[in-house]
Every structure is written in structure tokens, then in C-alpha cells.
Scaffold this active site. Structure first.
Site, mmCIF file in Angstrom:
data_model
loop_
_atom_site.group_PDB
_atom_site.id
_atom_site.type_symbol
_atom_site.label_atom_id
_atom_site.label_comp_id
_atom_site.label_asym_id
_atom_site.label_seq_id
_atom_site.Cartn_x
_atom_site.Cartn_y
_atom_site.Cartn_z
ATOM 1 C CD1 TRP A 131 -2.199 -2.266 1.516
ATOM 2 C CD2 TRP A 131 -2.980 -1.129 -0.244
ATOM 3 N NE1 TRP A 131 -3.181 -3.028 0.914
ATOM 4 C CE2 TRP A 131 -3.675 -2.353 -0.159
ATOM 5 C CE3 TRP A 131 -3.294 -0.249 -1.275
ATOM 6 C CZ2 TRP A 131 -4.669 -2.731 -1.072
ATOM 7 C CZ3 TRP A 131 -4.281 -0.618 -2.184
ATOM 8 C CH2 TRP A 131 -4.949 -1.833 -2.076
ATOM 9 C CG ASP A 135 -3.484 3.866 4.253
ATOM 10 O OD1 ASP A 135 -4.543 3.597 4.865
ATOM 11 O OD2 ASP A 135 -3.213 3.396 3.129
ATOM 12 C CE LYS A 169 -8.887 -2.149 3.553
ATOM 13 N NZ LYS A 169 -8.997 -3.377 2.766
HETATM 14 N N1 PMP Z 1 -4.586 1.435 2.042
HETATM 15 C C1 PMP Z 1 -4.678 0.272 2.699
HETATM 16 C C2 PMP Z 1 -3.831 0.043 3.895
HETATM 17 C C3 PMP Z 1 -5.562 -0.706 2.243
HETATM 18 O O1 PMP Z 1 -5.646 -1.871 2.877
HETATM 19 C C4 PMP Z 1 -6.364 -0.457 1.106
HETATM 20 C C5 PMP Z 1 -7.369 -1.448 0.584
HETATM 21 N N2 PMP Z 1 -7.115 -2.763 0.781
HETATM 22 C C6 PMP Z 1 -6.200 0.762 0.454
HETATM 23 C C7 PMP Z 1 -5.317 1.689 0.955
HETATM 24 C C8 PMP Z 1 -7.006 1.083 -0.769
HETATM 25 O O2 PMP Z 1 -8.298 1.336 -0.400
HETATM 26 P P1 PMP Z 1 -9.486 1.514 -1.463
HETATM 27 O O3 PMP Z 1 -9.672 0.212 -2.142
HETATM 28 O O4 PMP Z 1 -10.613 1.919 -0.567
HETATM 29 O O5 PMP Z 1 -9.103 2.583 -2.397
#
Ligand code: PMP
Length: 367
Positions: free
Chosen positions: A105, A179, A203
Site C-alpha cells: 500500500w 494510512d 475493513k
Molecule cells: N490502504 C490500505 C492500507 C488498504 O488496505 C487499502 C485497501 N485494501 C487501500 C489503501 C485502498 O483502499 P481503497 O480500495 O478503498 O481505495
């Protein structure tokens, strides 16, 4: 009947009580004659839902008064662009943002931020295959960084910060942007250590579609001219998350989850449960040669536990038998393979117990 436990990384399991309440209120919310989905976002009914959700979240995380709580759309990946568009303007252009690269990420965040400014990789876990948070004293920070970006829980790699770093003295006071998509509300945090906390809700909070941003007030008002108004945190804050239509139903469900969390004893009580759940799984993984988790002990995530069968030829049988036993969505992310058990707040310890006993049984039968 087999009890179902859902280990999805997100969208993920929600508390059963919350889903039951939402079902009961689906057609008629509190005698209003309307479903929450049918209400004007500016009507008194929805305004009361929004206000309660904001104040419950503020209480749960002890968010200080000089921080705004924003309910946005765009998800975690949207924030990868929205953050630099809001914060690069704190410094003369082109400004630099620092990143601590801990896995998938942050990798995506880095790629996106490069469109809006310069990026410095202050530290990276790449050499070790993203199995730890690089030691704080190895970080090479930029003296006048616009901000320092961390992903405090890497959902795919299963790497989680067990500390809140201090970067201000080396960066001229740069704010930390965290994040927290996949571990917000799972552990006690000191919000004042961060300038911005963001996360997609799907989540540990509620349905997909809602993005939470908690931002210190002095960081508002620096958006680059190219920033869309609907994502300019100052405009959103000035309009109390009502500049555009917010994701109303997702906010309603998130609000129910916040009330549920308060009934459970709040974040401190959840943290104790999350320690117990994750220890149960890691202790078993460490006790067997049949499975392995590759993350260093001091960086292991309490929320997302990736693990591998030593004999990967058994993967398909493992997943099929797990599913037949009511243990759903255990397949690891396609980029890393193997398995992953996501054990968010709404996963009861009984779910982890059921997983561990299935894993023991599977290992015995296939050794
Ligand atoms: N950051 C983290 C730590 C994530 O786990 C995720 C999604 N798994 C995201 C960003 C991306 O999120 P989204 O799919 O809502 O754009």
C-alpha cells in the site's frame, strides 16, 4: 449448522448486532417512514445520524478539538492523490514528501504522490521482502518535508507499526500522514502524534464507499489549485462533510458500528481482544513447521495475518476444506499468494479458535 467465520481483508465482516439493527430499520428509520437510503442528506434525520457518528468517533479515538473529522468518498487509493494535493502546498513548489515504504500500500501511495510533488523514500523494507517496519533510527528524512507518509498497517504484507514515530525535529515540523485503513479503531492511538489519519471504512468500520479523514486544523487551506473542490479538506471541513452528498448509508452503518464499539468497552477493550486473537494465531503458527508467517515478530499485524503452507501444493485443498468448515475468504492477496486471515474487530475469538483448530486438523491429516 456450521457457524460461518469470514476472514476477508475487506470489505469485511461486520458485527452481527449491527447488521440485525440495520435490517430492522431498513424500511422505516426511527418512525420516519423512510429508509436511511431515501433521506435527504440535509434533512434533520440524516443530520442527526451524521452528528452522532462524528461525535462517537471523536469519543472513541479521543480526537482532540483542534482536529476535524471528515467523511469523504474516494477510498484509500483516492487519498493517495488527495493527500499530496492538500499538503504539498505547505512548502514552496516543488515540495517533497517523505515515505517509509513498508509494503504494497505504501508502494501505491508513492507512485501516486509523484504526480504532485517530489518523493523521498526515507526508509524501505524492500530488501527484507517487506517483513518489518524499518527501524526508526534508519529513516533518512527531508529537512523541510511537506509531510511524512506511513501506512501503519500493511493489509497485504501483514506489517504493523507497534510505535508512533516522532519525525518533527528532523523535518522542521512535518506532519505525519498515516494510512490506517486496515487497523483504525483496533488499538489505542494518540491522535495528536499525527497530522492526518485516513482510511477507507470497509475493513474495520463499515461498508465500502466511506473514507474517513481526521486532520489537524492548521493543515487545512494548503490545497494545490488543481485539487478538486470536493476533495479540498478545507472546503469539506467548512461544509461539515456536506459540500457534496456524502455516502449516507455507509455513514449510517459506520455510526452503528461506533455505537457497538462503545458497548464493547471502546477501543482499549477492543485492543485487548485483538491482542488475544492475534496471539492465538501467531502462537500456533510459530509452534508448527506445517505453516509459516514471515513477518518479524516486532512488526506483526494484529489485523491481517498472512501465512503460507510449507507445501504450496496443498493450497487449493486447504481453501476448499476451510470453506466447507465455514471458514471463508482465507486466500492471500494475489500479489503475495498463500493465505491471509483478517481478524478485524468484528471477528470474535471463537472465529480464530475455529481457524486454529481447523489448521491443526488439516496439518495432522496432511503431514
Ligand atoms: N490502504 C490500505 C492500507 C488498504 O488496505 C487499502 C485497501 N485494501 C487501500 C489503501 C485502498 O483502499 P481503497 O480500495 O478503498 O481505495
Amino acid at each position: 449448522m456450521t457457524t460461518i467465520y469470514n476472514f476477508s481483508a475487506g470489505p469485511a465482516v461486520l458485527p452481527k448486532e449491527v447488521l440485525q439493527q440495520a435490517a430492522a430499520e431498513m424500511l422505516d428509520w426511527h418512525g420516519s417512514g423512510m429508509s436511511v437510503m431515501e433521506m435527504s442528506h440535509r434533512g434533520p434525520e440524516f443530520m442527526s445520524i451524521l452528528a452522532a457518528a462524528q461525535s462517537d468517533l471523536r469519543e472513541l479515538l479521543a480526537v482532540p478539538d483542534n482536529y476535524k473529522i471528515l467523511f469523504l468518498q474516494g477510498g484509500g487509493l483516492g487519498e493517495n492523490a488527495i493527500v499530496p494535493m492538500n499538503l504539498m502546498g505547505r512548502k514552496p513548489q516543488p515540495a517533497t514528501a517523505d515515505f517509509v515504504h513498508t509494503g504494497s500500500w505504501t508502494g501505491k501511495s508513492i507512485k501516486e504522490a509523484k504526480k504532485y510533488g517530489k518523493v523521498n523514500i526515507a526508509a524501505s523494507g524492500e530488501a527484507g521482502g517487506y517483513t518489518c517496519v524499518p527501524a526508526r533510527d534508519s529513516w533518512k528524512l527531508t529537512p523541510d518535508a511537506a509531510y511524512v507518509h506511513l501506512c501503519t498497517n500493511e493489509t497485504i504484507d501483514g506489517v504493523e507499526y507497534q510505535f508512533a514515530p516522532d519525525v518533527a525535529s528532523e523535518t522542521g515540523g512535518a506532519p505525519i500522514v498515516a494510512d490506517m485503513s486496515s487497523h483504525i479503531l483496533s488499538r489505542v492511538i494518540d491522535v495528536s502524534r499525527y497530522g492526518v489519519i485516513f482510511g477507507g471504512a470497509q475493513k474495520n468500520i463499515g461498508p465500502a464507499g466511506l473514507t474517513i479523514v481526521i486532520v489537524r486544523e492548521d493543515l487545512l487551506g494548503h490545497a494545490l489549485p488543481i485539487c478538486p473542490s470536493a476533495f479540498d479538506w478545507k472546503i469539506v471541513a467548512d461544509n461539515d462533510s456536506m459540500y457534496n452528498t456524502p455516502p449516507t448509508y455507509a455513514i449510517y452503518i459506520a455510526g452503528l458500528v461506533f455505537q457497538w464499539l462503545k458497548q464493547q468497552g471502546g477501543v482499549a477493550a477492543m485492543e485487548q481482544k485483538n491482542i488475544a486473537k492475534s496471539s492465538l494465531l501467531y502462537d500456533y503458527l510459530d509452534s508448527t513447521d506445517f505453516y509459516e508467517n514471515r513477518v518479524e515478530k516486532g512488526s506483526r499485524s494484529r489485523m491481517n495475518v498472512p501465512f503460507y503452507l510449507k507445501d504450496e501444493n496443498l493450497n487449493a485443498a486447504f481453501l476448499a476444506e476451510a470453506k466447507a468448515n465455514g471458514l471463508l475468504q482465507l486466500k492471500g492477496h494475489k500479489s503475495v499468494g498463500g493465505m491471509r486471515a483478517s481478524i478485524y474487530n468484528a471477528m470474535p475469538i471463537e472465529g480464530v479458535q475455529a481457524l486454529v483448530s481447523f489448521m491443526q486438523d488439516f496439518a495432522k491429516r496432511n503431514s
